[in-house]
Design an enzyme around this catalytic site. Structure first.
Site, PDB file in Angstrom:
ATOM      1  N   ASP A 249       0.866  -1.168   0.000  1.00  0.00           N
ATOM      2  CA  ASP A 249       0.000   0.000   0.000  1.00  0.00           C
ATOM      3  C   ASP A 249       0.910   1.227   0.000  1.00  0.00           C
ATOM      4  O   ASP A 249       2.122   1.137   0.224  1.00  0.00           O
ATOM      5  CB  ASP A 249      -0.963  -0.008   1.198  1.00  0.00           C
TER       6      ASP A 249
HETATM    7  C1  BGC Z   1      -5.219   3.041  -0.078  1.00  0.00           C
HETATM    8  C2  BGC Z   1      -5.232   2.039  -1.209  1.00  0.00           C
HETATM    9  C3  BGC Z   1      -5.067   2.756  -2.524  1.00  0.00           C
HETATM   10  C4  BGC Z   1      -3.777   3.559  -2.491  1.00  0.00           C
HETATM   11  C5  BGC Z   1      -3.458   4.282  -3.784  1.00  0.00           C
HETATM   12  C6  BGC Z   1      -4.060   4.017  -0.159  1.00  0.00           C
HETATM   13  O1  BGC Z   1      -4.288   5.082   0.688  1.00  0.00           O
HETATM   14  O2  BGC Z   1      -5.205   2.362   1.144  1.00  0.00           O
HETATM   15  O3  BGC Z   1      -6.421   1.302  -1.182  1.00  0.00           O
HETATM   16  O4  BGC Z   1      -5.084   1.846  -3.589  1.00  0.00           O
HETATM   17  O5  BGC Z   1      -3.886   4.519  -1.459  1.00  0.00           O
HETATM   18  O6  BGC Z   1      -4.261   5.368  -3.960  1.00  0.00           O
END
Ligand code: BGC
Length: 699
Positions: A249
């Site tokens: 993540d």
């Molecule tokens: C989220 C993810 C997301 C990523 C990219 C993170 O804050 O937890 O689900 O895909 O950001 O935007």
């Protein structure tokens, strides 16, 4: 070389790469200039402001990875780009359809838009189980049950990838609350984990075969999820044989050692303290702490997913048929609406002369959930209302109203009724207006945003509004647009309650379709609806109010007794059980017949005994396993029937749901297994028993 085998192709390409090229594939950036970032903004030249970018290797035909969020459409959370996309209803609405074909259709639709915009990775496939009705991201996910979330998540992924776009099932694992998500240690025992959240991932991965898996922000049993050797190397890659790659993540990598623990790619690297998988990883490799084999393995995993999905097909921007896509959004919204209560006032008949519509921005559109998954809908947001606050997700803290007005849709569908609107902010005025109408429909909203958890009470005095309106008029219908279950102190005072979740691009029309009976409601709750948080395994939300960075431990001691299983195990009744949802017709379930041992099959007939066409969701629960009382959904099927029509249903059970995780595999104990057909987890009907012999299943 076999040119169609993605593994063989990956190995052949990887063999031609230099080490520098290999390392290049192992980290990506968020191509959005950020204050204080150590990444040169010149790097972003020509790259759209999407969530992630990994530079490809043109000499070997390896494409750039252009990654966009998420499960509810092509996200554009803070309008850094100009594009607008079809906003699907929220994950909970999709889950409420209990309809795998619709999950596939939605995935295919958002996959096709992703490709038409020129991107080849969709960070879509959020399936963390709902363990807390306050989790600010439940709206993105698919409810509390591993079978339901696994099947629908898998089908959505299959749909996305049918378009040559890689999907990303996420967030492995137990990212079950947003409060202190970066420092929360989720504790659970192995059996509880394997039988719940991990089972959801396992099923979704089997069905969908996603190219990638995203690790969570949190720790699991003392180790960060993105650097968790047990989760990534043992469970995901060894036990499940997952052939794709694990991406982190954004901002979830804290150390270079995560690479050997199973993480293949660092995403959004400027959000971490270092671009760990660049120079620091090269240094580890040079020092012999990272093997050449592991390096090749990580690269091959990325390449084989690109080839398996066809993400290396040239990306050419293409026109989008937004009208056709809106139809998918509308059908999903309509099938996802759950009629929770109806004292016979719905569907709205021709005799109604006047309706007071109150609150919820119903004059301009429907609520949506915020965070990285936020889509800028076709037509642009009808309004963006700043919420403000603190925290890293603060820029996302805005309520975006999707332009599909329930007021307009109701006026169009009920041309003979006099329909007025009141915002509901002046409660006495709204109540006075309600008093003058035959019927009042109150639209109540609860906005949720990634990065924050909510409470169960409707915010901004909406409980008082509903109470006062119901004092002024005995005929009140409440339409909820929420990201989670909410408490309903006024439930006995109103005639009907309908949960529309965040219903997306055509939400207003879908709400009107169901209110007027143009569509017979068939949505069922994908999570239990507690009376209030006192019924939750943890009435207090761990870490609430503590500053970011505070370490907190959450003991998921309920293990796999999530949601309805928790209620059953504790003899408690929620306000509305998992699987509950009313219809304007009635369905009867005939007797249940069970056969088999190695393959247990259930058969029964479903009859529409009412006067309208409609769809039933037959649910089969295991209620006793070899003398042990349990409650587990082991099968479900949505069946559309004309009045008087009968259909036979046949369900083959997933043996893992009959088994317990014992040590290092699944065990089915010998004995009698009792099953019940249910209208919901709280309303069980015909029962039957089958005797099973002891058996072991490998993980
Ligand atoms: C989220 C993810 C997301 C990523 C990219 C993170 O804050 O937890 O689900 O895909 O950001 O935007």
């Amino acid at each position: 070389m076999n040119t169609t085998d993605p593994d063989a192709r990956a190995r052949a390409t990887e063999a031609k790469m230099t080490d520098d090229e290999r390392f290049q594939l192992l980290h990506g950036i968020m191509p959005i200039p950020m204050p204080g970032s150590n990444i040169d903004p010149a790097l972003f030249g020509g790259i759209p402001a999407i969530a992630g970018y990994v530079r490809g290797i043109p000499r070997l035909g390896i494409p750039d990875l252009l990654e966009t969020d998420a499960s509810l459409g092509v996200a554009n959370p803070t309008q850094l780009r100009h594009d607008q996309a079809t906003a699907l209803p929220s994950g909970l609405a999709i889950a409420s359809t209990f309809n795998p074909e619709l999950a596939f259709a939605g995935g295919k639709m958002i996959g096709s838009e992703t490709r038409a915009f020129g991107y080849n990775v969709l960070l879509s496939g959020g399936i963390n189980l709902a363990r807390d009705p306050r989790n600010g991201r439940n709206f993105e996910y698919l409810g509390e049950d591993p079978l339901l979330a696994g099947i629908l998540g898998g089908e959505s992924i299959r749909g996305i990838q049918s378009q040559g776009v890689i999907a990303t099932v996420k967030h492995l694992s137990l990212n079950a609350q947003e409060t202190l998500r970066n420092t929360l240690d989720a504790r659970i025992d192995e059996a509880g984990h394997r039988e719940s959240d991990l089972l959801a991932f396992e099923i979704a991965i089997e069905i969908g075969q996603p190219g990638s898996v995203m690790g969570g922000y949190n720790l699991v049993n003392g180790h960060y999820a993105c650097g968790n050797d047990h989760l990534l190397n043992t469970v995901l890659k060894r036990d499940w044989g997952f052939p794709g790659w694990v991406m982190s993540d954004w901002g979830a990598v804290h150390d270079v050692t995560y690479f050997n623990a199973g993480l293949d790619q660092q995403s959004g690297a400027q959000l971490d303290r270092q671009i760990w998988f660049d120079e620091p990883l090269k240094a580890e490799y040079a020092a012999g702490r990272v093997s050449g084999r592991r390096l090749s393995d990580a690269v091959c995993r990325i390449l084989r997913s690109i080839y398996a999905v066809g993400a290396d097909r040239p990306l050419t921007k293409a026109p989008i048929d937004f009208d056709a896509n809106a139809r998918v959004a509308r059908q999903t919204a309509a099938e996802g609406i759950v009629l929770l209560k109806n004292d016979g006032i719905l569907p709205l008949g021709d005799k109604i002369r006047s309706i007071a519509i109150i609150g919820g921005y119903a004059d301009i559109g429907v609520m949506s959930g915020a965070g990285s998954s936020q889509v800028t809908p076709v037509g642009g947001a009808a309004a963006i209302i700043p919420v403000g606050g603190t925290g890293i997700m603060n820029t996302h803290a805005r309520q975006s109203i999707v332009p599909s007005s329930p007021l307009e849709a109701l006026r169009a569908q009920l041309p003979h009724a006099d329909i007025t609107y009141d915002s509901g902010y002046n409660i006495p005025a709204a109540a006075a207006r309600a008093a003058k109408a035959d019927l009042a429909i109150v639209f109540a909203t609860q906005w949720q945003c990634e990065g924050y958890d909510g409470g169960m009470a409707l915010p901004q005095g909406q409980d008082i509004l509903i109470e006062e309106v119901s004092r002024a008029n005995p005929n009140v219908v409440v339409v909820l647009e929420t990201g989670n279950p909410v408490s309903m102190p006024w439930l006995d005072r109103v005639k009907a309650v309908m949960e529309a979740w965040y219903p997306g691009q055509k939400g207003g029309d879908a709400i009107a379709d169901v209110l007027t009976g143009k569509i017979n409601p068939s949505g069922r709750l994908p999570l239990s609806w507690p009376v209030d948080v006192s019924q939750n395994p943890r009435p207090l939300l761990a870490g609430l109010g503590e500053p970011d960075g505070t370490m907190v431990t959450v003991d998921y001691s309920e293990g796999s007794d999530v949601g309805y299983r928790w209620f059953a195990a504790h003899g408690q009744r929620p306000l509305f059980p998992f699987g509950h949802g009313l219809t304007y017709t009635c369905f009867d379930h005939g007797s249940l017949r069970l056969t088999g041992d190695d393959m247990v099959v259930a058969q029964f007939v479903v009859t529409n005994s009412g006067a309208r066409p409609g769809a039933d969701v037959a649910q089969l629960y295991l209620v006793n396993a070899a003398g042990k009382p349990v409650q587990r959904l082991v099968g479900f099927q949505k069946i559309t029937l004309l009045p008087g029509e009968t259909r036979e249903v046949r369900l083959i059970m997933d043996r893992r749901l009959l088994a317990d995780w014992t040590g290092d595999g699944w065990t089915i104990a010998s004995g009698e297994y009792a099953f019940a057909l249910g209208q919901s987890a709280g309303e069980l009907g015909p029962r039957a028993v089958v005797t099973l012999t002891e058996s072991r299943l490998n993980p």
